[in-house]
Design an enzyme around this catalytic site. Sequence first.
Site, PDB file in Angstrom:
ATOM      1  N   CYS A  91      27.036  50.274  40.049  1.00  8.03           N
ATOM      2  CA  CYS A  91      28.141  50.761  39.237  1.00  8.03           C
ATOM      3  C   CYS A  91      28.503  52.195  39.635  1.00  8.03           C
ATOM      4  CB  CYS A  91      27.809  50.613  37.758  1.00  8.03           C
ATOM      5  SG  CYS A  91      29.222  50.810  36.646  1.00  8.03           S
ATOM      6  N   HIS A 210      26.991  45.023  37.290  1.00 12.53           N
ATOM      7  CA  HIS A 210      25.603  45.252  36.894  1.00 12.53           C
ATOM      8  C   HIS A 210      24.783  43.998  37.149  1.00 12.53           C
ATOM      9  CE1 HIS A 210      25.942  49.173  34.885  1.00 12.53           C
ATOM     10  NE2 HIS A 210      27.187  48.799  34.676  1.00 12.53           N
ATOM     11  N   GLU A 212      21.746  43.607  36.806  1.00  7.52           N
ATOM     12  CA  GLU A 212      20.702  43.479  35.785  1.00  7.52           C
ATOM     13  C   GLU A 212      21.260  42.942  34.470  1.00  7.52           C
ATOM     14  OE1 GLU A 212      22.151  46.167  36.717  1.00  7.52           O
ATOM     15  OE2 GLU A 212      22.427  47.534  35.013  1.00  7.52           O
TER      16      GLU A 212
END
Lengths: 240, 270
Positions: A91, A210, A212
């Site tokens: 990001c 993202h 994650e």
Amino acid sequence: MSETVTKRNGDNTIAIIDYGAGNLGSVRKALDYLDISYRLAGSGSELGDPSGVILPGVGAFGAAAEKLKAGGFFNVLRNYISKDRPFLGICLGMQLLMESSEETPGAEGLGIIKGTCSRFTSGKIPHMGWNNVEIKSNGGYFGGYFSQIPDNSFFYFVHGYYLSPTPDLQTLIPIGPGSNPPKPITYITRYTAPFIAALEIGNLLGVQFHPEKSSKDGLQLLSNWVDRCKGKKNQSEVTP
Amino acid sequence: MKRNMKTNIDDKINNNEPALPIRIIPCLDVDNGRVVKGVRFRGIRDAGDPVQLAREYDRQGADEITFLDIGATIKSRSILLEVVESVSRQVFVPLTVGGGIGSIEDMRMVLNAGADKVSMCSAALRDPSLISQGARIFGSQCMVLSIDAQRVSGGKWNAFVSGGQTDSGKDALEWAKEAESLGAGEILLNSIDRDGTGAGYDLELTRRVSETVNIPVIASGGAGAMHHMTEAVTKGKADAILLASLLHYGEMEVKDIKEFLNQKGVPVRW
């Protein structure tokens, strides 16, 4: 403190940059889930000789760049990346590779890639939600960063600024030994403007989304990147 | 299911189509660490276990997950933090936590435990500066403003507090606009009139709020059938849909909803 630093420096695991502007918690939990060991680097001098570096990032470009600078990370990271060592920018962590951003005029990024981050000017801001990434080909090594991830897979995005797609992505520092520099590969996503969702230059991977927070495909991407770090481990150079 | 291929973005905007896939967000009510009315999915040993349910919803394609603390006690809140910790270690989609969040410290604890966003309702109405402070410290993307709206005379809606009991006197549309300017990243819009009826969303309310602000609007309250969800998007201009009771009875799964929306031309992630 120095003892810990010495111990950490001798260790080849993945280092996550801890500079007070990243979503460390989520990244750490994803790596824990994948059973991948890592350590935190709280300053440039703590970076040492990792098998890979993750630069997370949430917030504004200017504030993050300042913290990165204050932590003594600028030269260390530029040096690390110039050696084509495994790197993952997430990001804002990818946006910081640029020279600057419209978000904070005057603030300097790492300046690895030529250009300025642009601002979305239409649609709901920020670009928040799942969107698909056009993965037309997989990169070369171990089947590539998007190995086992189908074309047009969805990832989770939250950002108001972006890297504009360009037919000719330029790096401002040489990456790799020199005679055969890695060719940049970019992956596009479309919102109210098309933008670079992911870019790879050899062992450098930047992602606007993202991983994650992108469920199964996100974890797969992280896992693929870590495989790359392990693959290159034997060839890592000693940092001066 | 055929993957949604992107058409030209200008065509989408001209046709009033959403620029982004619609997010489907299951909401789990949690009391003392247990999910209230959890669905007994096949393969889930304990339908009250928030971790098992969250994992299952993720597996089914839920785009985000929301936990609502309905316990209203200090103990319930503290157990919820443990729940958030556990879920965030195993489920990797955005997590939102709401219910009784009333201070910066509450927000910090919830975010540190592993939530990505916090949702506030009554506390923000009492003290709107909580929105701006929270946005400044944690970022707008973390701040969801929840509005319980009920129709009042004059064709308007007011924002209610205390679980929809008391009229704050504030116009819901104005409140949404004000919250956006203070730094809210999203609006969670609940229609008190429609909530629990299964008669569909308050489409006019949803559309008016969505057109008033330039931040995402999550529709909540009233869904009883899949076509309600299509309407929430096409007529209500919602960017996301929060689902509670509809999923709780186990009659409909996230993937059924996404398949239906996809067939109707509403972009979803698959």
